[in-house]
Every structure is written in structure tokens, then in C-alpha cells.
Design a protein around this motif. Structure first.
Motif, PDB file in Angstrom:
ATOM      1  N   ASN A   1      35.396  43.797  42.448  1.00 58.48           N
ATOM      2  CA  ASN A   1      35.495  43.192  43.782  1.00 58.48           C
ATOM      3  C   ASN A   1      35.405  44.238  44.885  1.00 58.48           C
ATOM      4  OD1 ASN A   1      35.671  40.549  42.864  1.00 58.48           O
ATOM      5  ND2 ASN A   1      37.893  40.641  42.695  1.00 58.48           N
ATOM      6  N   TYR A   2      36.010  45.394  44.660  1.00 63.23           N
ATOM      7  CA  TYR A   2      35.939  46.490  45.636  1.00 63.23           C
ATOM      8  C   TYR A   2      34.496  46.940  45.831  1.00 63.23           C
ATOM      9  CZ  TYR A   2      36.176  51.220  47.460  1.00 63.23           C
ATOM     10  OH  TYR A   2      35.958  52.372  48.203  1.00 63.23           O
ATOM     11  N   ILE A   3      33.783  47.184  44.734  1.00 61.65           N
ATOM     12  CA  ILE A   3      32.388  47.639  44.827  1.00 61.65           C
ATOM     13  C   ILE A   3      31.537  46.577  45.502  1.00 61.65           C
ATOM     14  CG2 ILE A   3      30.325  48.213  43.478  1.00 61.65           C
ATOM     15  CD1 ILE A   3      32.224  49.612  41.465  1.00 61.65           C
ATOM     16  N   ARG A   4      31.701  45.326  45.092  1.00 59.79           N
ATOM     17  CA  ARG A   4      30.923  44.245  45.723  1.00 59.79           C
ATOM     18  C   ARG A   4      31.186  44.181  47.230  1.00 59.79           C
ATOM     19  NH1 ARG A   4      27.643  41.720  42.336  1.00 59.79           N
ATOM     20  NH2 ARG A   4      28.408  40.670  40.489  1.00 59.79           N
ATOM     21  N   ARG A   5      32.431  44.269  47.618  1.00 60.71           N
ATOM     22  CA  ARG A   5      32.777  44.159  49.045  1.00 60.71           C
ATOM     23  C   ARG A   5      32.222  45.329  49.847  1.00 60.71           C
ATOM     24  NH1 ARG A   5      38.687  42.737  50.240  1.00 60.71           N
ATOM     25  NH2 ARG A   5      37.974  40.887  49.149  1.00 60.71           N
ATOM     26  N   GLU A   6      32.359  46.535  49.309  1.00 61.58           N
ATOM     27  CA  GLU A   6      31.852  47.711  50.014  1.00 61.58           C
ATOM     28  C   GLU A   6      30.336  47.618  50.207  1.00 61.58           C
ATOM     29  OE1 GLU A   6      33.911  50.543  51.265  1.00 61.58           O
ATOM     30  OE2 GLU A   6      35.084  48.704  51.072  1.00 61.58           O
ATOM     31  N   ILE A   7      29.628  47.234  49.166  1.00 61.61           N
ATOM     32  CA  ILE A   7      28.174  47.112  49.274  1.00 61.61           C
ATOM     33  C   ILE A   7      27.802  45.971  50.221  1.00 61.61           C
ATOM     34  CG2 ILE A   7      26.080  46.522  47.983  1.00 61.61           C
ATOM     35  CD1 ILE A   7      27.229  48.198  45.665  1.00 61.61           C
ATOM     36  N   HIS A   8      28.534  44.874  50.139  1.00 61.26           N
ATOM     37  CA  HIS A   8      28.285  43.740  51.042  1.00 61.26           C
ATOM     38  C   HIS A   8      28.469  44.156  52.509  1.00 61.26           C
ATOM     39  CE1 HIS A   8      28.102  39.584  52.387  1.00 61.26           C
ATOM     40  NE2 HIS A   8      29.208  39.797  53.063  1.00 61.26           N
ATOM     41  N   GLN A   9      29.411  45.066  52.749  1.00 57.09           N
ATOM     42  CA  GLN A   9      29.675  45.548  54.105  1.00 57.09           C
ATOM     43  C   GLN A   9      28.842  46.783  54.449  1.00 57.09           C
ATOM     44  OE1 GLN A   9      33.950  46.034  54.111  1.00 57.09           O
ATOM     45  NE2 GLN A   9      34.291  43.859  54.471  1.00 57.09           N
TER      46      GLN A   9
ATOM     47  N   PRO B   1      37.548  37.532  44.895  1.00 57.38           N
ATOM     48  CA  PRO B   1      36.133  37.886  44.761  1.00 57.38           C
ATOM     49  C   PRO B   1      35.379  37.843  46.080  1.00 57.38           C
ATOM     50  CG  PRO B   1      36.533  35.701  43.871  1.00 57.38           C
ATOM     51  CD  PRO B   1      37.870  36.267  44.248  1.00 57.38           C
ATOM     52  N   THR B   2      34.381  38.695  46.182  1.00 53.67           N
ATOM     53  CA  THR B   2      33.501  38.717  47.348  1.00 53.67           C
ATOM     54  C   THR B   2      32.575  37.511  47.315  1.00 53.67           C
ATOM     55  OG1 THR B   2      33.592  41.119  47.372  1.00 53.67           O
ATOM     56  CG2 THR B   2      31.783  40.099  48.583  1.00 53.67           C
TER      57      THR B   2
ATOM     58  N   ALA C   1      30.272  35.403  38.084  1.00 49.21           N
ATOM     59  CA  ALA C   1      30.272  35.381  36.613  1.00 49.21           C
ATOM     60  C   ALA C   1      30.562  36.756  36.016  1.00 49.21           C
ATOM     61  CB  ALA C   1      28.935  34.855  36.097  1.00 49.21           C
ATOM     62  N   LEU C   2      30.279  37.808  36.754  1.00 47.27           N
ATOM     63  CA  LEU C   2      30.574  39.152  36.254  1.00 47.27           C
ATOM     64  C   LEU C   2      32.079  39.311  36.038  1.00 47.27           C
ATOM     65  CD1 LEU C   2      29.402  41.896  35.468  1.00 47.27           C
ATOM     66  CD2 LEU C   2      29.614  42.596  37.844  1.00 47.27           C
ATOM     67  N   LEU C   3      32.874  38.713  36.889  1.00 48.24           N
ATOM     68  CA  LEU C   3      34.329  38.784  36.742  1.00 48.24           C
ATOM     69  C   LEU C   3      34.798  38.015  35.513  1.00 48.24           C
ATOM     70  CD1 LEU C   3      35.436  38.234  40.447  1.00 48.24           C
ATOM     71  CD2 LEU C   3      35.378  40.387  39.179  1.00 48.24           C
ATOM     72  N   CYS C   4      34.167  36.879  35.265  1.00 47.35           N
ATOM     73  CA  CYS C   4      34.554  36.054  34.112  1.00 47.35           C
ATOM     74  C   CYS C   4      34.216  36.723  32.793  1.00 47.35           C
ATOM     75  CB  CYS C   4      33.864  34.694  34.191  1.00 47.35           C
ATOM     76  SG  CYS C   4      34.314  33.749  35.646  1.00 47.35           S
ATOM     77  N   GLY C   5      33.239  37.607  32.802  1.00 46.96           N
ATOM     78  CA  GLY C   5      32.799  38.247  31.570  1.00 46.96           C
ATOM     79  C   GLY C   5      33.425  39.592  31.300  1.00 46.96           C
ATOM     80  N   LEU C   6      34.352  40.014  32.145  1.00 45.70           N
ATOM     81  CA  LEU C   6      34.989  41.312  31.915  1.00 45.70           C
ATOM     82  C   LEU C   6      35.798  41.276  30.634  1.00 45.70           C
ATOM     83  CD1 LEU C   6      36.228  42.136  35.525  1.00 45.70           C
ATOM     84  CD2 LEU C   6      34.340  43.221  34.306  1.00 45.70           C
ATOM     85  N   PRO C   7      35.721  42.338  29.850  1.00 47.57           N
ATOM     86  CA  PRO C   7      36.467  42.353  28.589  1.00 47.57           C
ATOM     87  C   PRO C   7      37.964  42.484  28.837  1.00 47.57           C
ATOM     88  CG  PRO C   7      35.289  44.428  28.899  1.00 47.57           C
ATOM     89  CD  PRO C   7      34.903  43.528  30.024  1.00 47.57           C
ATOM     90  N   ASP C   8      38.713  41.790  28.013  1.00 53.46           N
ATOM     91  CA  ASP C   8      40.169  41.842  28.062  1.00 53.46           C
ATOM     92  C   ASP C   8      40.621  42.417  26.736  1.00 53.46           C
ATOM     93  OD1 ASP C   8      42.805  41.480  28.720  1.00 53.46           O
ATOM     94  OD2 ASP C   8      42.810  39.325  28.384  1.00 53.46           O
ATOM     95  N   SER C   9      41.286  43.561  26.775  1.00 50.58           N
ATOM     96  CA  SER C   9      41.679  44.213  25.530  1.00 50.58           C
ATOM     97  C   SER C   9      43.133  43.916  25.204  1.00 50.58           C
ATOM     98  CB  SER C   9      41.475  45.723  25.642  1.00 50.58           C
ATOM     99  OG  SER C   9      42.376  46.257  26.585  1.00 50.58           O
ATOM    100  N   ASP C  10      43.512  44.191  23.971  1.00 51.35           N
ATOM    101  CA  ASP C  10      44.892  43.974  23.534  1.00 51.35           C
ATOM    102  C   ASP C  10      45.866  44.884  24.262  1.00 51.35           C
ATOM    103  OD1 ASP C  10      44.012  43.344  20.082  1.00 51.35           O
ATOM    104  OD2 ASP C  10      44.269  41.970  21.759  1.00 51.35           O
ATOM    105  N   SER C  11      45.358  45.954  24.877  1.00 50.89           N
ATOM    106  CA  SER C  11      46.249  46.869  25.581  1.00 50.89           C
ATOM    107  C   SER C  11      46.597  46.356  26.968  1.00 50.89           C
ATOM    108  CB  SER C  11      45.612  48.254  25.694  1.00 50.89           C
ATOM    109  OG  SER C  11      44.442  48.195  26.484  1.00 50.89           O
ATOM    110  N   ASP C  12      46.023  45.225  27.369  1.00 51.08           N
ATOM    111  CA  ASP C  12      46.316  44.663  28.685  1.00 51.08           C
ATOM    112  C   ASP C  12      47.606  43.872  28.615  1.00 51.08           C
ATOM    113  OD1 ASP C  12      43.965  45.686  29.516  1.00 51.08           O
ATOM    114  OD2 ASP C  12      42.904  43.787  29.651  1.00 51.08           O
TER     115      ASP C  12
END
Length: 175
Positions: free
Chosen positions: A65-73, A116-117, A122-133
Motif C-alpha cells: 500500500n505504501y509503494i502504491r500510494r507513493e507512486i500514485h502521488q 489500500p490505494t 488483488a495483489l493484497l489478497c494474494g500475499l503469502p501468509d506464513s506460519d510465523s505470522d
């Protein structure tokens, strides 16, 4: 009577995922393809950053979200320099080698980047979630935390000497 027609999902079809690249308008129906595109075309390795920085799931969300927002701005997320257009910002990011250069984690690991920006990113929905989370959650497998039976041998003594029991006894004497 149970209506079996409502339970039939055999004709249901999932809508294809349409993930959009962080840097350009490239779209893909699979997350692997968009990750490969970002790495091959833009030199951005989200999985590598995740591993290198040991990012938990929600940190990944905030980073995207940070990268998307910075590029959007029209701003470089690496050095925060502002540009007139998104194209100029992206050209700067690529030419200056800022693609994999992130600011300090305190810059982007902020609650404001939970949002989200772009709607339905869909990129956010596809982020991997590991057992260490395990941020604020219980361990996922019962074998991780030992469970000990409560010692019941002194229960009668504890019950008689408990503060609550003493208060109840004192209260009863006043009535």
C-alpha cells in the motif's frame, strides 16, 4: 423440510484474479505471473524483501500500500522525491536504482497503510501468509504450546483461605 437447491454450488465459478503490477499497468490472472513480471521487468522482488526483512503478513500489506500510494502521488518511495507525473517518478525509480531501496521500516510500517490505494487490490489478497505470522494471534498448531493440567491437590485449602471467601464470610456476619 430442507431446500437442497440452495446447497448446490456445482455451477459456481470463481472470478479470475486480476492482479496489477506495482509499477505499470501490467495485469495478470495469477499471482506468480505478476511476481515474475515485477522481478523480470522492474527488478522488484517482493518475495525477496519479505524474506530479507522477515515481513509478517500485515507488514507486506502496508509495504504494498505504501509503494502504491507513493507512486500514485508521483513520488519515489525510496527517496521521497516528488515528480510532475507518474511516468517521471517511475523513470527516476528505475534509473536511480531505487526499485529495491526502501526507506526505514518506520516510514511505511504505519497504520495508515492498512488501507489500500486501489479498491479490491488483488495483489493484497494474494500475499503469502506464513506460519510465523503470529501477530496478535494464537499459535496455529496445538503442538507449539505445552498444556499442563492444573494442580488440584491444594484446592480445598485455597478455597478456604481465599480473599473472596473471607469477604463473603465477613459480609454474611453483618447481615
Amino acid at each position: 423440510m430442507v431446500d437442497d437447491e440452495d446447497d448446490d454450488w456445482s455451477d459456481w465459478q470463481a472470478h479470475p484474479v486480476c492482479a496489477v503490477c506495482l509499477f505499470c499497468e501490467q495485469q495478470s490472472e495469477t499471482m506468480d505471473k505478476i511476481y515474475t513480471h515485477m522481478q523480470n521487468v522492474h527488478g522488484f522482488d517482493l518475495h525477496g524483501l519479505r524474506t530479507e526483512l522477515n515481513l509478517k503478513f500485515y507488514q507486506q500489506v502496508k509495504l504494498v500500500n505504501y509503494i502504491r500510494r507513493e507512486i500514485h502521488q508521483c513520488r519515489c518511495y525510496g527517496c521521497q522525491e516528488r515528480f510532475v507525473s507518474k511516468a517521471e517518478a517511475l523513470r527516476h525509480i528505475m534509473d536511480s536504482g531505487h526499485v529495491m531501496k526502501l526507506p526505514q521500516i518506520s516510514t511505511w510500517d504505519q497504520p495508515q497503510y492498512f488501507f489500500p490505494t486501489y479498491e479490491n487490490d488483488a495483489l493484497l489478497c494474494g500475499l503469502p501468509d506464513s506460519d510465523s505470522d503470529s501477530e496478535g494471534t494464537a499459535p496455529r498448531s496445538g503442538g507449539d504450546v505445552p498444556v499442563f493440567a492444573e494442580d488440584m491437590t491444594n484446592l480445598r485449602v485455597l478455597k478456604q483461605t481465599s480473599v473472596l471467601n473471607q469477604l463473603l464470610k465477613n459480609r454474611g456476619s453483618y447481615n
